[in-house]
Design an enzyme around this catalytic site. Structure first.
Site, PDB file in Angstrom:
ATOM      1  N   CYS A   1       0.823  -1.219   0.000  1.00 19.26           N
ATOM      2  CA  CYS A   1       0.000   0.000   0.000  1.00 19.26           C
ATOM      3  C   CYS A   1       0.855   1.266   0.000  1.00 19.26           C
ATOM      4  CB  CYS A   1      -0.944  -0.005   1.190  1.00 19.26           C
ATOM      5  SG  CYS A   1      -2.267  -1.217   1.034  1.00 19.26           S
TER       6      CYS A   1
ATOM      7  N   HIS B   1      -6.304   5.017  -1.571  1.00 17.52           N
ATOM      8  CA  HIS B   1      -6.750   6.070  -0.661  1.00 17.52           C
ATOM      9  C   HIS B   1      -6.049   7.380  -1.063  1.00 17.52           C
ATOM     10  CE1 HIS B   1      -6.647   8.445   3.064  1.00 17.52           C
ATOM     11  NE2 HIS B   1      -7.761   7.795   3.388  1.00 17.52           N
TER      12      HIS B   1
ATOM     13  N   VAL C   1      -4.229   9.604   0.234  1.00 15.14           N
ATOM     14  CA  VAL C   1      -2.835   9.903   0.621  1.00 15.14           C
ATOM     15  C   VAL C   1      -1.830   8.977  -0.071  1.00 15.14           C
ATOM     16  CG1 VAL C   1      -3.411  10.890   2.868  1.00 15.14           C
ATOM     17  CG2 VAL C   1      -2.806   8.464   2.717  1.00 15.14           C
ATOM     18  N   LYS C   2      -2.318   7.948  -0.731  1.00 12.98           N
ATOM     19  CA  LYS C   2      -1.408   6.998  -1.391  1.00 12.98           C
ATOM     20  C   LYS C   2      -0.988   7.553  -2.761  1.00 12.98           C
ATOM     21  CE  LYS C   2      -1.901   4.438   2.229  1.00 12.98           C
ATOM     22  NZ  LYS C   2      -2.771   3.324   2.526  1.00 12.98           N
ATOM     23  N   HIS C   3      -0.283   6.732  -3.546  1.00 12.58           N
ATOM     24  CA  HIS C   3       0.327   7.284  -4.770  1.00 12.58           C
ATOM     25  C   HIS C   3      -0.668   7.751  -5.807  1.00 12.58           C
ATOM     26  CE1 HIS C   3       3.586   5.147  -2.844  1.00 12.58           C
ATOM     27  NE2 HIS C   3       4.382   6.004  -3.452  1.00 12.58           N
TER      28      HIS C   3
END
Ligand SMILES: *Cc1c(COP(=O)(O)O)cnc(C)c1O
Length: 404
Positions: free
Chosen positions: A175, A199, A201-203
């Site tokens: 993740c 999500h 905030v992810k890449h």
């Protein structure tokens, strides 16, 4: 030069002027006009939920990381759950997981009625330590879940070897690591199953969303069934043939990702290389700045790794400061820097203490690191000025709390 001037200023925590007026978050999505257009095109199409964009997104993510199959679900947590189901984790089984991760990594084992067993992390990278994995293997061990902490791939060569020798499945909770590489190969093919989250905030973002990639067709089929009530995958085929018959074979869930979200995911994926290079540039600037600041220690990066920099984590050498991590954290927040702590060791959570009898002492390396770590902002939309604000605030806080 700003940082030199402001380093001697009074801390915002003590009534001084903050480095920033508006809080800089630690992570944030970057959604652009073409992303919005992709979603509105999906809204105008015939499909809101499972349609052509789901398959296209699955194929594109799998192709990006070099895996044969991708199964999209509606969160990284659902992806972890589907992975546990696919490999047959159930009651009586143990699954080895690191404590330095988001709770979902271990919770997915509990979802399947099995027991998560925490193995400690390496001191330099805070990734699952193969040495401690070995110590935790019992006849009940079914699988190992490795977490590519902060975006750095685990030592998969060694982990794979251990799993092969003991007949265990290896699952990568990647993740943090979409686009990370180990010895030139993308995270996505190092384990039997690799899990990603989308999500914000992810890449790349789909709102909520996740995917499991694999080279194993049978495991992919099981997850396709699992994400849609455990109904066998040939249901759609029958439907297309005009039959009303469908069969539920497993206790599945509704974990489907929508076409609208996959439209966003596809559009975001086309920017992943740009996002990654911006993250890498931010990390390089931080690392350069902190070499001149004794007491602030970035995590180690192994030489064979291309880091995906989901998080930029520093350890504060607390012996050099007159205060603890909580005060450093509060001071940075007061300066307008949205620092965070990743993570509270999972076995510290009340659920794990009260229901599973776990607690401090289980994984000393992770527990020691937890006392010292702070996550600094890193996301592709950060400006150069934002980066310098962070460097400046760290210097200011260090200077104010330095013992000598
Ligand atoms: C974000 C994350 C998850 C969960 O993903 P969601 O999409 O928020 O459900 C699981 N494991 C790790 C390591 C994560 O960072």
């Amino acid at each position: 030069m700003r940082s030199n001037l402001q380093a001697c200023d009074q801390l915002a925590l003590h009534g001084g002027r903050p480095v920033r007026e508006k809080m800089l978050p630690y992570g944030k999505q970057l959604v652009e006009e073409d992303d919005i257009k992709a979603v509105s095109d999906a809204l105008r199409s015939d499909w809101l939920t499972t349609g052509p964009r789901v398959a296209a997104f699955e194929e594109s993510v799998a192709a990006y990381v070099g895996a044969a199959r991708g199964v999209a679900v509606n969160s990284g947590t659902a992806a972890l759950h589907a992975a546990m189901f696919a490999i047959g984790v159930g009651s009586g089984d143990e699954v080895i997981v690191p404590p330095m991760t988001f709770a979902a990594t271990a919770n997915c084992v509990l979802f399947q009625g099995a027991t998560p067993v925490f193995a400690d992390v390496t001191p330099g990278e805070l990734c699952l330590d193969p040495k401690h994995v070995m110590e935790r293997i019992t006849p009940r061990t079914k699988a190992v879940v490795a977490v590519d902490y902060a975006g750095q791939p685990c030592n998969y060569d060694v982990l794979r070897q251990i799993c092969r020798e003991h007949g265990l499945f290896l699952v990568a909770d990647a993740c943090h690591a979409l686009g990370a590489k180990l010895s030139g190969a993308c995270v996505g093919t190092m384990a039997d199953l690799t899990v990603f989250s989308f999500h914000p905030v992810k890449h790349i973002a789909t709102g909520e969303g996740g995917m499991v990639v694999t080279n194993d067709d049978a495991l992919a089929q099981r997850m396709i069934s699992f994400r849609s009530h455990g109904v066998e995958a040939d249901f759609r085929q029958r439907q297309e043939q005009g039959s009303w018959i469908y069969e539920m074979h497993h206790l599945g869930f509704n974990y489907r990702l929508t076409d609208m979200q996959c439209a966003l995911g596809l559009s975001q994926l086309s920017k992943l290389d740009r996002f990654l290079s911006r993250r890498r540039a931010i990390a390089a600037r931080y690392s350069q700045a902190f070499t001149a600041m004794p007491g602030v220690r970035p995590l180690d990066v192994r030489p064979d790794v291309e880091h995906a920099w989901h998080l930029y984590v520093v350890r504060f050498d607390l012996a050099r400061f007159s205060v603890g991590r909580a005060d450093i954290f509060a001071a940075l927040r007061a300066e307008g820097i949205g620092v965070n702590v990743h993570y509270i060791p999972v076995h510290y959570h009340p659920y794990y203490r009260e229901r599973l009898g776990m607690g401090p002492g289980l994984c000393p390396v992770a527990e020691g690191a937890y006392e010292e770590i702070v996550t600094l902002p890193i996301f592709p939309g950060m400006t150069d000025e934002d980066i310098e604000d962070v460097v400046c605030a760290v210097a200011k806080v260090m200077h104010a709390f330095c013992k000598v």
